[in-house]
Design a protein around this motif. Sequence first.
Motif, mmCIF file in Angstrom:
data_model
loop_
_atom_site.group_PDB
_atom_site.id
_atom_site.type_symbol
_atom_site.label_atom_id
_atom_site.label_comp_id
_atom_site.label_asym_id
_atom_site.label_seq_id
_atom_site.Cartn_x
_atom_site.Cartn_y
_atom_site.Cartn_z
ATOM 1 N N LEU A 46 -1.801 10.287 5.484
ATOM 2 C CA LEU A 46 -0.687 9.358 5.344
ATOM 3 C C LEU A 46 -1.013 8.071 6.099
ATOM 4 O O LEU A 46 -1.380 8.107 7.273
ATOM 5 N N VAL A 47 -0.859 6.945 5.425
ATOM 6 C CA VAL A 47 -1.145 5.644 6.027
ATOM 7 C C VAL A 47 0.136 4.954 6.464
ATOM 8 O O VAL A 47 0.234 4.472 7.597
ATOM 9 N N ALA A 48 1.103 4.870 5.570
ATOM 10 C CA ALA A 48 2.330 4.133 5.871
ATOM 11 C C ALA A 48 3.462 4.631 4.986
ATOM 12 O O ALA A 48 3.222 5.104 3.869
ATOM 13 N N THR A 49 4.683 4.498 5.510
ATOM 14 C CA THR A 49 5.885 4.919 4.797
ATOM 15 C C THR A 49 6.964 3.871 4.964
ATOM 16 O O THR A 49 7.083 3.262 6.036
ATOM 17 N N THR A 67 0.715 -3.700 6.627
ATOM 18 C CA THR A 67 2.172 -3.839 6.487
ATOM 19 C C THR A 67 2.597 -3.284 5.136
ATOM 20 O O THR A 67 2.100 -3.714 4.093
ATOM 21 N N ILE A 68 3.524 -2.347 5.178
ATOM 22 C CA ILE A 68 4.102 -1.814 3.947
ATOM 23 C C ILE A 68 5.420 -2.535 3.679
ATOM 24 O O ILE A 68 6.175 -2.843 4.602
ATOM 25 N N MET A 81 -3.103 -5.300 3.754
ATOM 26 C CA MET A 81 -4.115 -4.797 4.674
ATOM 27 C C MET A 81 -4.923 -5.969 5.216
ATOM 28 O O MET A 81 -5.614 -6.655 4.451
ATOM 29 N N ASN A 82 -4.804 -6.207 6.497
ATOM 30 C CA ASN A 82 -5.529 -7.286 7.162
ATOM 31 C C ASN A 82 -6.514 -6.708 8.168
ATOM 32 O O ASN A 82 -6.432 -5.538 8.538
ATOM 33 N N SER A 83 -7.425 -7.547 8.614
ATOM 34 C CA SER A 83 -8.422 -7.132 9.613
ATOM 35 C C SER A 83 -9.089 -5.821 9.211
ATOM 36 O O SER A 83 -9.210 -4.894 10.022
#
Length: 114
Positions: A46-49, A67-68, A81-83
């Motif tokens: 799981l990455v983000a919710t 950031t989602i 998705m940054n950096s």
Amino acid sequence: VQLQASGGGLALPGGSLRLSCAVSGINFKLNTMSWYRQAPGNERELVATITSNRDTNYTDSVKGRFTISRDNIKRAVYLQMNSLKPEDTAAYYCRTIFRGRAYWGQGTQVTVSS
């Protein structure tokens, strides 16, 4: 229920990509949406919710970089998705649960390499 992910590709370390997931077949604004990823030989993680109230949660390795977000009018969820790092290389999947069943997008490949 259909989830269609897009936006993957090749990025340099330190670069950015934005993933999108278009959703149909559910009352989108009521559903929690998630992004997962799976690298070769690894478990899917799981990455983000983001909840229907727009509360967000991230796995530690992406906090401050990813950031989602969601657009309830467009019925879409995004992952900025940054950096980016080489270890972010994976297939990324969007997911939701509807009537007790998990639904997945088809996956979009992200490769971070110089």
